[in-house]
Design an enzyme around this catalytic site. Structure first.
Site, PDB file in Angstrom:
ATOM      1  N   TYR A 132       0.847  -1.212  -0.165  1.00 12.51           N
ATOM      2  CA  TYR A 132       0.237  -0.152   0.335  1.00 12.51           C
ATOM      3  C   TYR A 132       1.093   1.279   0.057  1.00 12.51           C
ATOM      4  O   TYR A 132       0.550   2.475  -0.036  1.00 12.51           O
ATOM      5  CB  TYR A 132      -1.105  -0.053   1.881  1.00 12.51           C
ATOM      6  CG  TYR A 132      -1.943  -0.718   1.108  1.00 12.51           C
ATOM      7  CD1 TYR A 132      -2.904  -1.345   0.475  1.00 12.51           C
ATOM      8  CD2 TYR A 132      -1.816  -1.850   2.110  1.00 12.51           C
ATOM      9  CE1 TYR A 132      -4.145  -2.044   0.480  1.00 12.51           C
ATOM     10  CE2 TYR A 132      -2.617  -2.921   1.936  1.00 12.51           C
ATOM     11  CZ  TYR A 132      -3.812  -2.960   1.623  1.00 12.51           C
ATOM     12  OH  TYR A 132      -4.901  -4.360   1.032  1.00 12.51           O
ATOM     13  N   HIS A 153      -4.445   6.102  -1.252  1.00 12.64           N
ATOM     14  CA  HIS A 153      -4.531   6.351  -0.565  1.00 12.64           C
ATOM     15  C   HIS A 153      -3.335   6.514   0.841  1.00 12.64           C
ATOM     16  O   HIS A 153      -3.814   6.800   2.039  1.00 12.64           O
ATOM     17  CB  HIS A 153      -5.766   5.137   0.150  1.00 12.64           C
ATOM     18  CG  HIS A 153      -6.544   4.444   1.009  1.00 12.64           C
ATOM     19  ND1 HIS A 153      -7.407   6.067   1.017  1.00 12.64           N
ATOM     20  CD2 HIS A 153      -7.288   3.792   1.160  1.00 12.64           C
ATOM     21  CE1 HIS A 153      -8.436   5.750   1.447  1.00 12.64           C
ATOM     22  NE2 HIS A 153      -8.448   4.546   1.714  1.00 12.64           N
ATOM     23  N   PHE A 158      -4.890   0.033   9.992  1.00 10.58           N
ATOM     24  CA  PHE A 158      -5.574  -0.235   8.491  1.00 10.58           C
ATOM     25  C   PHE A 158      -6.409   1.007   8.906  1.00 10.58           C
ATOM     26  O   PHE A 158      -7.001   1.409   9.610  1.00 10.58           O
ATOM     27  CB  PHE A 158      -5.953  -1.312   8.796  1.00 10.58           C
ATOM     28  CG  PHE A 158      -5.075  -2.032   7.819  1.00 10.58           C
ATOM     29  CD1 PHE A 158      -5.124  -2.224   6.302  1.00 10.58           C
ATOM     30  CD2 PHE A 158      -5.266  -3.054   8.513  1.00 10.58           C
ATOM     31  CE1 PHE A 158      -4.148  -2.709   5.677  1.00 10.58           C
ATOM     32  CE2 PHE A 158      -3.526  -4.171   7.986  1.00 10.58           C
ATOM     33  CZ  PHE A 158      -3.184  -3.716   6.496  1.00 10.58           C
ATOM     34  N   ASN A 167      -9.383   1.811   8.040  1.00  7.93           N
ATOM     35  CA  ASN A 167     -10.918   2.640   8.802  1.00  7.93           C
ATOM     36  C   ASN A 167     -11.044   2.516   9.994  1.00  7.93           C
ATOM     37  O   ASN A 167     -11.793   2.401  10.453  1.00  7.93           O
ATOM     38  CB  ASN A 167     -12.012   1.257   7.933  1.00  7.93           C
ATOM     39  CG  ASN A 167     -12.289   1.193   6.467  1.00  7.93           C
ATOM     40  OD1 ASN A 167     -11.607   2.154   5.850  1.00  7.93           O
ATOM     41  ND2 ASN A 167     -12.936   0.510   5.432  1.00  7.93           N
ATOM     42  N   ASN A 214     -13.306   6.888   5.570  1.00 13.92           N
ATOM     43  CA  ASN A 214     -13.416   6.737   6.793  1.00 13.92           C
ATOM     44  C   ASN A 214     -12.980   6.209   7.373  1.00 13.92           C
ATOM     45  O   ASN A 214     -13.397   6.211   8.872  1.00 13.92           O
ATOM     46  CB  ASN A 214     -13.763   4.629   6.163  1.00 13.92           C
ATOM     47  CG  ASN A 214     -14.710   4.071   5.175  1.00 13.92           C
ATOM     48  OD1 ASN A 214     -16.093   4.890   5.739  1.00 13.92           O
ATOM     49  ND2 ASN A 214     -14.755   3.368   4.339  1.00 13.92           N
TER      50      ASN A 214
END
EC number: 3.1.1.29
Length: 198
Positions: free
Chosen positions: A15, A20, A66, A68, A114
């Site tokens: 990631y 993001h 993460f 969320n 989120n």
């Protein structure tokens, strides 16, 4: 006064370069500037460092929960060090801004993000600062990508194109001085400077 700057993103090499993770990129830049090393802090559910920035000691945090579940990390560090919500800046990717744009605001809704939703829930308030780092939107991407939920998820979990990355990096550089103004308590000048430079 700002005591904690949080960068939002997802942990893991897969990631690292994705849109993001724009918030992580900003915090990494601040850590380099402040000569700080981000270290795993289990009690804060992330990587944290205390950096000397703008003649102040400021906590930097990259949640490892993460996106969320980012609120758990933020509230853990904030409670431990008695940091108030209005002393927190959360840097995050923003699809409603083009790559290379950056906006600073205090409070407001999550705008479908989120990570912000979870932070607001854990802090029991929306009254913290947000540094919105533009990454663009799939509906404006080459190739005519859509704007459905799946398109959005795929978009933020992919790396930006080279010219987008350069624009985002330049925006992060432009954020440094306004963040310093905000850290010293001059929110009005911080926003004016960031929102009038490009």
């Amino acid at each position: 006064m700002i005591k904690l700057i949080v960068g939002l993103g997802n942990p893991g090499a897969e990631y690292e370069a994705t849109r993001h993770n724009a918030g992580f990129w900003l915090v990494d830049q601040l850590a380099r500037m402040g000569g700080a090393t981000m270290r795993v802090e289990g009690r804060f559910h992330g990587l944290a460092a205390r950096a000397r920035l703008w003649d102040q000691d400021i906590w930097l945090l990259k949640p490892s929960t993460f996106m969320n579940r980012s609120g758990l990390a933020v509230v853990s560090l904030a409670r431990f060090y008695k940091v108030l919500p209005d002393e927190i800046v959360v840097a995050h990717d923003e699809m409603d801004l083009p790559a290379g744009a950056a906006k600073l605001k205090r409070g407001g809704g999550a705008g479908g993000h989120n990570g912000l939703k979870d932070i607001s829930a854990h802090l029991s308030t929306q009254d913290y600062w947000r540094l919105r780092l533009g990454v663009g939107h799939p509906r404006n991407a080459p190739g005519g990508a859509g704007a459905g939920r799946e398109d959005v998820v795929n978009f933020v979990l992919k790396p930006p194109r080279r010219e987008e990355q350069e624009a985002i990096d330049a925006a992060i550089d432009r954020c440094i001085e306004p963040l310093g103004l905000l850290a010293r308590g001059d929110a009005e000048r911080a926003m004016a400077q960031l929102h009038t430079t490009r």
